[in-house]
Design an enzyme around this catalytic site. Structure first.
Site, PDB file in Angstrom:
ATOM      1  N   GLU A   1      -1.460 -34.591 -25.339  1.00  0.00           N
ATOM      2  CA  GLU A   1      -0.091 -34.838 -25.804  1.00  0.00           C
ATOM      3  C   GLU A   1       0.029 -34.633 -27.314  1.00  0.00           C
ATOM      4  O   GLU A   1       1.012 -34.089 -27.810  1.00  0.00           O
ATOM      5  CB  GLU A   1       0.353 -36.269 -25.434  1.00  0.00           C
ATOM      6  CG  GLU A   1       0.443 -36.526 -23.939  1.00  0.00           C
ATOM      7  CD  GLU A   1       1.620 -35.817 -23.266  1.00  0.00           C
ATOM      8  OE1 GLU A   1       2.439 -35.206 -23.968  1.00  0.00           O
ATOM      9  OE2 GLU A   1       1.697 -35.869 -22.020  1.00  0.00           O
TER      10      GLU A   1
ATOM     11  N   ARG B   1       2.420 -31.701 -28.795  1.00  0.00           N
ATOM     12  CA  ARG B   1       3.616 -32.160 -29.516  1.00  0.00           C
ATOM     13  C   ARG B   1       3.433 -32.070 -31.021  1.00  0.00           C
ATOM     14  O   ARG B   1       4.275 -31.515 -31.735  1.00  0.00           O
ATOM     15  CB  ARG B   1       3.960 -33.606 -29.134  1.00  0.00           C
ATOM     16  CG  ARG B   1       4.272 -33.760 -27.660  1.00  0.00           C
ATOM     17  CD  ARG B   1       4.753 -35.162 -27.334  1.00  0.00           C
ATOM     18  NE  ARG B   1       4.665 -35.419 -25.906  1.00  0.00           N
ATOM     19  CZ  ARG B   1       5.503 -36.183 -25.212  1.00  0.00           C
ATOM     20  NH1 ARG B   1       6.496 -36.780 -25.806  1.00  0.00           N
ATOM     21  NH2 ARG B   1       5.341 -36.377 -23.926  1.00  0.00           N
TER      22      ARG B   1
ATOM     23  N   GLU C   1      11.959 -27.798 -18.068  1.00  0.00           N
ATOM     24  CA  GLU C   1      11.407 -26.555 -17.506  1.00  0.00           C
ATOM     25  C   GLU C   1      12.451 -25.651 -16.869  1.00  0.00           C
ATOM     26  O   GLU C   1      12.373 -24.421 -17.003  1.00  0.00           O
ATOM     27  CB  GLU C   1      10.287 -26.881 -16.508  1.00  0.00           C
ATOM     28  CG  GLU C   1       9.003 -27.392 -17.131  1.00  0.00           C
ATOM     29  CD  GLU C   1       9.043 -28.849 -17.592  1.00  0.00           C
ATOM     30  OE1 GLU C   1      10.051 -29.545 -17.312  1.00  0.00           O
ATOM     31  OE2 GLU C   1       8.077 -29.306 -18.238  1.00  0.00           O
TER      32      GLU C   1
HETATM   33  C1  DMJ Z   1       6.317 -31.546 -21.856  1.00  0.00           C
HETATM   34  O1  DMJ Z   1       5.653 -32.476 -22.634  1.00  0.00           O
HETATM   35  C2  DMJ Z   1       5.538 -30.281 -21.732  1.00  0.00           C
HETATM   36  O2  DMJ Z   1       6.398 -29.255 -21.354  1.00  0.00           O
HETATM   37  C3  DMJ Z   1       4.400 -30.385 -20.741  1.00  0.00           C
HETATM   38  O3  DMJ Z   1       3.727 -29.175 -20.559  1.00  0.00           O
HETATM   39  C4  DMJ Z   1       4.918 -30.842 -19.409  1.00  0.00           C
HETATM   40  N1  DMJ Z   1       5.798 -31.934 -19.464  1.00  0.00           N
HETATM   41  C5  DMJ Z   1       6.690 -32.176 -20.554  1.00  0.00           C
HETATM   42  C6  DMJ Z   1       8.133 -31.978 -20.237  1.00  0.00           C
HETATM   43  O4  DMJ Z   1       8.508 -32.062 -18.938  1.00  0.00           O
END
Ligand code: DMJ
Length: 452
Positions: A116, A120, A359
């Site tokens: 994460e 991020r 997505e």
């Molecule tokens: C995000 O943190 C990223 O896109 C990750 O790859 C999957 N999930 C979340 C959003 O849905």
């Protein structure tokens, strides 16, 4: 060539070109919609600033904040920064960048989630560095990268889930392909920008450790032990815990022109198409299968799986991407907002939450860029309207506990600003806002340009 054959060929060409034509006559006003997304972004962003500034995220119902750890890493501010830049909100961008450059420190005795924090924060620092040229952001990225490196020191090279940013101690070997395989866009870019090869090598090796453990039919499972390299289950799919592993096989092949990744993507794609793809009376879906036998186990698809049309389109398979996106749209339209998990054999929800995921918007954006078909603008408008109707609250946007009842829950994740609203904005904004063909988005929608 005689006239009859010529006329026949012309007829064929005309038919082919009409079927490839984008739908005309849409009433969609792109400029107005881009402006509307910007207004919604500012609504969410100003709520974060008012009630949660200096913290990782906003709790939009109780109008307060949350932090992931005992100190804040300013997750929402950093994750949102490149969206603010792309939206042309110059003063906000400058002041947020200044705040991050002068306040963000990784020198804390805390265990963080490597995946994460990489997608991020490391991703956010790298893209904002590339967009603004602020060297302080690259320095922060390099410092963070160095602190995360011990995570790769397992007996297999598969990274642990957590690492202590101060001591370098690691913990939690129970991991999955997504957490292991979704690191190289960021670590590789950092490597190219700093000249430090180790970043590239360890992150690439991690992916290969997963790929090399694929079964004889080419599938990977959901959980794996970083110490032993043993699979802990047999569930194979495109959903949470695997999804972006596949996404990065393709993206790293393109971004780094790395032939190993091209090979890994090509062969994985064959297994995905053979065992996960599911042609049904409601359209094309991708479900779950046993990684050893390939036997279908569940007809489940969900909000996270909706990244795959974008990946198919990026891989050059626009027709299948378009068909899958139509299925995703059906999933969205069932309740006017999409669920976390959907059983496409029953066309109903199995896990009813909605976490403000991006997505499906990401895929609409890719497909619009590749086809110019107004169908995707119309989808985007439906997504925006649904978000505003069901998730907008006085202080920002809230996740849903249940897409059927629309009961809300008290959280707005940073990716709502980094991804969901960015992809919606880019869908409607003028194409010159970002050079799509020369950009690779990390899985958190941070745009990376190949400058090396
Ligand atoms: C995000 O943190 C990223 O896109 C990750 O790859 C999957 N999930 C979340 C959003 O849905």
């Amino acid at each position: 060539m005689n006239n009859t054959i010529l006329i026949f060929l012309l007829l064929l060409l005309t038919l082919a070109s009409t079927s490839a034509q984008p739908r005309q006559g849409t009433s969609i006003d792109k400029a107005a919609l881009a402006a509307e997304v910007r207004v919604e972004f500012l609504h969410a962003w100003s709520s974060y600033k008012r009630y949660a500034w200096g913290h990782d995220g906003l709790k939009p119902l109780s109008k307060t904040h949350y932090d992931w750890y005992r100190v804040s890493l300013y997750m929402t501010a950093l994750d949102a920064l490149d969206t603010i830049v792309l939206m042309g909100l110059k003063e906000e961008a400058d002041s947020t960048r200044e705040f991050i450059a002068t306040h963000l420190s990784f020198d804390h005795d805390i265990y963080v989630k490597n995946f994460e924090i990489t997608i991020r924060l490391l991703g956010g620092l790298l893209s904002s560095y590339q967009l603004t040229g602020d060297e302080r952001l690259l320095k922060l990225a390099d410092d963070l990268g160095t602190r995360l490196l011990p995570v790769f020191k397992s007996p297999t090279g598969i990274p642990y889930v957590e690492v202590n940013l101060k001591t370098g101690a690691v913990r939690n070997p129970r991991t999955n392909p997504a957490e292991v395989g979704t690191l190289l866009v960021e670590f590789g870019t950092l490597s190219k920008l700093t000249g430090k090869r180790e970043y590239y090598e360890v992150a690439k090796n991690a992916v290969m450790q997963i790929y090399n453990r694929r079964t004889s039919i080419g599938l990977v499972g959901t959980w794996i032990d970083a110490n032993t390299g043993e699979w802990l289950d047999r569930d194979s799919h495109l959903s949470a815990c695997i999804d972006s592993y596949y996404e990065y096989l393709l993206k790293c092949a393109i971004l780094f022109d790395d032939k190993d990744f091209k090979k890994m993507w090509d062969s994985s794609r064959v297994a995905i198409d053979k065992f996960l793809a599911d042609e049904t009376s409601t359209g094309l879906w991708f479900g779950h299968a046993d990684m050893q036998t390939g036997k279908r186990t569940k007809a489940w698809f969900g909000a996270l799986d909706a990244f795959f049309p974008a990946v198919l389109a990026l891989a050059g398979d626009v027709p299948r991407a378009a068909r899958l996106q139509e299925s995703c749209f059906k999933m969205w339209n069932k309740y006017g907002i999409e669920p976390d998990q959907f059983d496409y054999s029953k066309m109903d929800t199995v896990s009813p939450r909605y976490f403000l995921n991006p997505e499906i918007m990401e895929s609409a954006y890719y497909l619009y860029r590749y086809t110019d078909d107004a169908r995707y603008l119309e989808m985007g408008k439906t997504f925006l309207d649904g978000l505003k109707k069901h998730c907008r609250v006085e202080a920002g946007y809230a996740e849903l506990r249940n897409v059927a009842t629309k009961e809300k829950s008290d959280r707005m994740e940073s990716y709502f600003l980094a991804e969901t609203l960015k992809y919606l904005y880019l869908l409607f904004a003028p194409p010159e806002t970002l050079d799509f063909r020369k950009t690779i988005f990390n899985t958190e929608a941070h745009p990376i340009k190949k400058t090396w």
